[in-house]
Design a protein around this motif. Structure first.
Motif, PDB file in Angstrom:
ATOM      1  N   PRO A   1       0.759  -1.528  -0.042  1.00 15.77           N
ATOM      2  CA  PRO A   1      -0.151   0.000  -0.131  1.00 15.77           C
ATOM      3  C   PRO A   1       1.164   1.574   0.153  1.00 15.77           C
ATOM      4  CG  PRO A   1       0.319  -0.989   2.458  1.00 15.77           C
ATOM      5  CD  PRO A   1       0.424  -1.885   1.244  1.00 15.77           C
ATOM      6  N   ASP A   2       1.968   1.429   0.466  1.00 12.61           N
ATOM      7  CA  ASP A   2       2.980   2.233   0.310  1.00 12.61           C
ATOM      8  C   ASP A   2       3.863   2.362  -1.243  1.00 12.61           C
ATOM      9  OD1 ASP A   2       4.417  -0.180   0.634  1.00 12.61           O
ATOM     10  OD2 ASP A   2       5.674   0.607   2.386  1.00 12.61           O
ATOM     11  N   ASP A   3       3.068   1.463  -2.110  1.00 16.51           N
ATOM     12  CA  ASP A   3       3.893   1.860  -3.517  1.00 16.51           C
ATOM     13  C   ASP A   3       5.485   1.148  -3.271  1.00 16.51           C
ATOM     14  OD1 ASP A   3       1.908   2.812  -4.467  1.00 16.51           O
ATOM     15  OD2 ASP A   3       2.245   4.840  -3.791  1.00 16.51           O
ATOM     16  N   LEU A   4       5.653   0.327  -2.103  1.00 13.64           N
ATOM     17  CA  LEU A   4       7.182   0.264  -2.519  1.00 13.64           C
ATOM     18  C   LEU A   4       7.083  -1.762  -2.427  1.00 13.64           C
ATOM     19  CD1 LEU A   4       8.669   1.441   0.813  1.00 13.64           C
ATOM     20  CD2 LEU A   4       9.236   2.204  -1.427  1.00 13.64           C
ATOM     21  N   TYR A   5       7.006  -2.026  -3.379  1.00 15.79           N
ATOM     22  CA  TYR A   5       7.873  -3.360  -3.645  1.00 15.79           C
ATOM     23  C   TYR A   5       8.798  -4.527  -2.603  1.00 15.79           C
ATOM     24  CZ  TYR A   5       5.810  -2.133  -8.083  1.00 15.79           C
ATOM     25  OH  TYR A   5       5.500  -1.255  -8.662  1.00 15.79           O
ATOM     26  N   THR A   6       8.346  -5.999  -2.929  1.00 13.96           N
ATOM     27  CA  THR A   6       9.361  -6.803  -2.042  1.00 13.96           C
ATOM     28  C   THR A   6       9.179  -7.759  -3.165  1.00 13.96           C
ATOM     29  OG1 THR A   6       7.383  -6.571  -0.005  1.00 13.96           O
ATOM     30  CG2 THR A   6       8.631  -8.335  -0.863  1.00 13.96           C
TER      31      THR A   6
END
Length: 323
Positions: A191-196
């Motif tokens: 949801p924070d636009d960061l990718y895992t």
């Protein structure tokens, strides 16, 4: 007489006019500025040739934002009333360098939402220029042992890296820097636009047994990698006791084994089927993961967790479960 009067009038007019600044241009970086999330960044702009901007208004805006004002410098100070709340206490000009035409803005504690186009505008000169900010987020990958592949006697390695922006790529390399064939990369956007990202690879025994997980984003020229050394003992033959069936002994019958192993043998079995003890006769560790042993064909079942290893020369006692 008339020429002299005309000349005097012209001289007065010239003295009253402001100094021309038509020769000075506002120049900002033509290349996108790349900043890592959480760090500070400078959006570089200057007047060239240099002229003082100390007494001039300097407006930094982000077109499309409401309100669009990021930093307004006027009368020697920041005009807080016009600043977008998202940038409160996060911007500054180099006030002591304004005299040299340096109108750069420093942005503190960069966020991924700060990415975009910014405009620097000097109203008194009617000069404006644009600059692009690209925000990146990176993290160090974590590599772990995920298990053992019985079919190949290889070791399965797992690589996870959380908190990337934009989306990165994952590569596996051996000690010589050669690419290894791995499964598809799994990618999740939070949801924070960061990718895992996560990736697995099965490796076989090599000269150094060192392997590297590399996560990189070429557009922002960022790379992070983690190396792991796999102990030689982890590269084993397939499970030593797969398919065993044990008939527990009675007063007139000795313990018997179906498909016995030369490396792992039955040392003791409880007549009531409550436990059994296996011992390794091998000089190397033995993989018992996924091993299933049936006692009296159906009464008791002994199973070992995936990846379980019996050390060389050691024994293991296992309680039985009713089948």
């Amino acid at each position: 007489m008339y020429p002299c009067i005309f000349f005097g009038v012209c001289l007065i007019i010239l003295l009253c006019l402001p100094m021309t600044t038509g020769q000075s241009n506002l120049i900002c970086s033509s290349q996108p500025i790349i900043a890592l999330a959480g760090n500070d960044v400078i959006l570089s702009c200057r007047l060239d040739p240099p002229i003082s901007a100390s007494s001039r208004a300097v407006e930094w805006t982000k077109p499309g934002l409401d309100p669009e004002y990021i930093h307004v410098h006027q009368d020697g100070r920041l005009v807080y009333q016009s600043q977008n709340p998202l940038y409160n206490y996060r911007t500054a000009l180099f006030v002591d360098k304004l005299i040299n035409g340096n109108v750069s803005m420093k942005l503190f504690r960069v966020k991924t939402s700060d990415a975009g186009k910014y405009k620097c505008f000097l109203p008194s000169l009617w000069k404006e220029a644009f600059i692009q900010l690209t925000v990146a987020a990176v993290s160090l990958p974590i590599v772990s042992l995920a298990g053992i592949d019985k079919a190949t006697s290889g070791v399965v390695l797992q690589c996870n890296s959380t908190g990337w922006y934009p989306e990165p790529e994952v590569f596996w390399l051996d000690a010589e820097g050669k690419l290894l064939s791995a499964g598809p990369t799994e990618t999740v956007r939070g949801p924070d636009d960061l990718y895992t990202v996560s990736s697995r690879v099965t490796v076989e025994k090599r000269h150094s047994n060192s392997f590297t997980c590399r996560v990189q984003q070429k557009n922002i020229n960022q790379t992070r990698e983690t190396k792991i050394h796999v102990p030689e003992d982890f590269f084993m033959a397939p499970s030593s006791c797969t398919g065993w069936t044990i008939f527990s002994g009675t007063s007139n019958q000795e313990n018997q084994e179906i498909s016995p192993s030369e490396d792992v043998v039955l040392e003791e079995a409880d007549p009531d089927g409550r436990f059994l003890r296996l011992i390794s006769k091998s000089t190397t560790n033995q993989v018992l993961g996924n091993c299933k042993i049936e006692v009296n064909k159906k009464d008791m079942v002994y199973s070992f967790p995936k990846g379980f290893i019996l050390d060389a020369g050691k024994n293991v006692t296992k309680k039985g479960l009713m089948s």
